[in-house]
Design an enzyme around this catalytic site. Structure first.
Site, PDB file in Angstrom:
ATOM      1  N   CYS A 108      -7.118   6.624   0.971  1.00  0.00           N
ATOM      2  CA  CYS A 108      -8.329   7.412   1.217  1.00  0.00           C
ATOM      3  C   CYS A 108      -8.031   8.542   2.204  1.00  0.00           C
ATOM      4  O   CYS A 108      -7.601   8.288   3.330  1.00  0.00           O
ATOM      5  CB  CYS A 108      -9.437   6.527   1.767  1.00  0.00           C
ATOM      6  SG  CYS A 108     -10.976   7.434   2.055  1.00  0.00           S
ATOM      7  N   ASN A 208      -1.561   7.729 -10.585  1.00  0.00           N
ATOM      8  CA  ASN A 208      -2.916   8.256 -10.406  1.00  0.00           C
ATOM      9  C   ASN A 208      -2.823   9.751 -10.125  1.00  0.00           C
ATOM     10  O   ASN A 208      -2.046  10.174  -9.285  1.00  0.00           O
ATOM     11  CB  ASN A 208      -3.595   7.517  -9.241  1.00  0.00           C
ATOM     12  CG  ASN A 208      -5.037   7.918  -9.026  1.00  0.00           C
ATOM     13  OD1 ASN A 208      -5.545   7.849  -7.924  1.00  0.00           O
ATOM     14  ND2 ASN A 208      -5.730   8.344 -10.079  1.00  0.00           N
TER      15      ASN A 208
END
Length: 485
Positions: A108, A208
Site C-alpha cells: 500500500c 500485478n
C-alpha cells in the site's frame, strides 16, 4: 494435516489459480468477489484489514470476515496490514479458520499507510519483516503470503523477494510499480522486475500491474513466467475481464445488485462499484451522476441504474448505422471497458484553462473563466459557490499575507513580534512577554501572580505573630507555676 508450502499450496489449496482479484479497500467485499468468481476469477482476496483493529474489535471481525463466510467464496486469502509481529500473528490466528492463507500487505503506497507505518513503507525494514513472517509461519495453520511493490533497482527487488521467501513466505505477489508510482503518477508497471523475481525465487509468484483485458493477462504470463495474474482496476471496470468479453454495463450492474440483496454490504461500497461500472456513461449523463451520488438507499441506487439502462437503450435505438464510439473509446460507453488513468500532462490538458502556463494544479483542477463564473468546479467549490455566489476561486485574487519572521506562515496583523501565533507563543513564553494581538498575556499573568503571592504573605504574617503571642502568654504562667512549686 501438514501445512502445504510453495508450489503444492498453489496447486492444491489455490487450485492452480491463474486469475486473481486483488485486495481492494471497500471494493473487494463478498458480493463483488462472488460476482467476479461467476465471471472467471479463480482466487480472491479480502479488502485489507487492520490487524490491530481486527484483534481488539469483535464487530470489526464480524463485519469484515466472520459475517461473510460463504462456501462459494473459496479459495480466499485474508490480507492484513501490520507493523508488530505479535499483533499480526494474533489477528491472523483469529482469521485462519475462515480462509486458505494470510497475506501481509507490503504494497500500500497511500499516505494513510505512511502515517500508520505499514504497507509499502515497511519495505526498508527487513529485520522487522523477517520477524513477522517467521513468527506467522511458525504459529499459523495456513500459509503466509506477501504482496509487495518493487524498488527502482531490480537487484534490490530480487534480494527483497529472496529475503521474504527465506523468512517463510509461501507465495509472493509483485506489483511492478514503486511506492512513489500512484494516482496520476502511476505510469506503467515494470514486468521486467516481476520476471527477475520469478526467476530468483522457488515459490509461486503472481504479477500485478498493466492488466486491463484478458490479452494482457496472457501476455504477462508469457513474458514473466508467473503462476497467476492479479488485477484491481481492470476488474472494477469489467468484472468479466477473465472471461475475455465486454458485456453490457447494466448486465453486470444488475447481477451485482441482485447479489447485494442476498449478501448486504455498506451502501458506499455499492455506490462506488456503480461509479466504476458506469464510469464512461456518467460522463454523458451528468445529472444521473449527481443522483447516484445523492441516493441514500439501495432501492434508490437500483432506480438510478434502471434509468441509466433506459437512457442507453434509447441511445442504441436512435443510433445511426456506421456510428463509432466517441471520446476515443474502444467501445460505446454502455459496454464494460478499461479506464486508462490520464497522466499529469493529460490531466493538465483536460483541466487547464489558458494553455500550459497554468498547468500546475491540485487533484481537481478548476475549469473556469477568469471572471470566476465556473461551470466545472470541484464539488466542494460548487457548494461554497452556492453558499456565497460572490466567492471567486481565481488564485490571482487571493489576498497576499505578510509572512512570519520565524517560519514563513502568515503572521498576525497585530502581533508585536511579527510572527504567526505558534512562533509568537513560544517567544512570548520564553521572554515572559505579552502579545495582545494574539491574546497572549504571559507578562500580565506573571505580574498578577506576584501580587497575589505578596498579598497572601501579608495576610499570613499577622496570624503567625498573634499565635506566637498567645503561645507566649500561656507559657509564662506555666513557668511561674513551676517556680512556685
Amino acid at each position: 494435516m501438514p501445512k502445504l508450502r510453495g508450489e503444492a499450496f498453489w496447486r492444491e489449496t489455490l487450485r492452480s489459480a491463474h486469475y486473481v482479484v486483488a485486495p481492494m479497500v471497500d471494493q473487494s467485499e463478498l458480493a463483488w468477489r462472488l460476482l467476479s468468481r461467476r465471471h472467471g476469477a479463480q482466487l480472491c482476496y479480502t479488502p485489507m484489514l487492520h490487524a490491530q483493529v481486527f484483534l481488539r474489535d469483535a464487530n470489526y471481525r464480524r463485519e469484515n470476515l466472520y459475517g461473510e463466510a460463504c462456501p462459494e467464496d473459496r479459495p480466499l486469502i485474508v490480507q492484513f496490514c501490520a507493523n508488530d509481529p505479535e499483533v499480526f500473528v494474533q489477528a491472523a490466528l483469529l482469521a485462519q479458520d475462515y480462509c486458505d492463507a494470510i497475506d501481509l500487505n507490503l504494497g500500500c503506497p497511500q499516505m494513510i499507510a505512511k502515517r500508520g507505518h505499514y504497507g509499502a513503507f515497511l519495505q526498508e525494514e527487513w529485520d522487522l519483516l523477517q520477524r513477522m513472517i517467521l513468527l506467522a509461519n511458525e504459529k499459523l495453520s495456513v500459509p503466509i503470503t506477501c504482496k509487495i511493490r518493487v524498488f527502482p533497482e531490480i537487484d534490490k527487488t530480487v534480494k527483497y523477494a529472496q529475503m521474504l521467501e527465506k523468512a517463510g513466505c509461501q507465495l509472493l505477489t509483485v506489483h511492478g510499480r514503486t511506492k512513489e508510482q500512484k494516482g496520476p503518477l502511476a505510469g506503467m508497471a515494470s514486468w521486467e522486475h516481476i520476471q527477475a523475481v520469478r526467476k530468483a525465487v522457488s515459490i509461486p509468484v503472481f504479477a500485478n500491474g498493466n492488466i486491463q483485458c484478458l490479452s494482457d493477462v496472457e501476455e504477462c504470463i508469457r513474458k514473466t513466467g508467473v503462476h497467476g495474474v492479479m488485477t484491481a482496476e481492470g476488474n472494477l471496470h469489467n468484472p468479466a475481464l477473465f472471461e475475455g468479453r465486454n458485456p453490457l454495463v447494466w448486465e453486470m450492474a444488475e447481477e451485482y445488485l441482485e447479489i447485494v440483496q442476498k449478501y448486504p454490504c455498506p451502501l458506499s461500497y455499492v455506490r462506488a462499484h456503480l461509479f466504476k461500472l458506469w464510469h464512461h456513461t456518467l460522463q454523458v449523463y451528468q445529472q444521473l451522476r449527481e443522483e447516484l451520488a445523492k441516493v441514500k438507499t439501495l432501492e434508490g441506487i437500483v432506480d438510478v441504474n434502471r434509468e441509466l439502462k433506459l437512457r442507453c437503450q434509447e441511445e442504441i435505438a436512435n443510433q445511426k448505422e456506421g456510428e463509432k464510439p466517441k471520446e476515443g473509446l474502444p467501445f460505446f460507453h454502455w459496454i464494460c471497458q478499461p479506464y486508462i488513468r490520464p497522466g499529469p500532462k493529460e490531466r493538465c490538458k483536460e483541466n487547464g484553462t489558458r494553455g500550459t502556463e497554468k498547468c500546475v494544479r491540485g487533484k481537481r483542477a478548476l475549469e473556469e473563466d477568469e471572471d470566476g463564473n465556473s461551470e466545472l468546479l470541484s464539488k466542494n467549490k460548487q457548494k461554497k459557490k452556492l453558499r456565497n455566489p460572490n466567492k471567486s476561486f481565481d488564485p490571482t485574487l487571493k489576498p497576499k499575507y505578510a509572512k512570519c519572521d520565524q517560519c514563513g506562515n502568515p503572521k498576525g496583523n497585530k502581533c508585536v513580534f511579527n510572527m504567526c501565533r505558534g512562533c509568537c507563543k513560544k517567544r512570548a513564553f520564553k521572554e515572559t512577554a505579552d502579545c495582545p494581538g494574539h491574546g497572549l498575556l504571559f507578562k500580565t499573568k506573571y505580574e498578577k501572580s506576584l501580587l497575589w503571592q505578596s498579598s497572601q504573605t501579608g495576610i499570613q504574617n499577622p496570624e503567625i505573630s498573634q499565635r506566637d503571642v498567645d503561645v507566649g502568654e500561656t507559657a509564662v504562667p506555666k513557668e511561674a507555676d513551676d517556680t512556685a512549686s
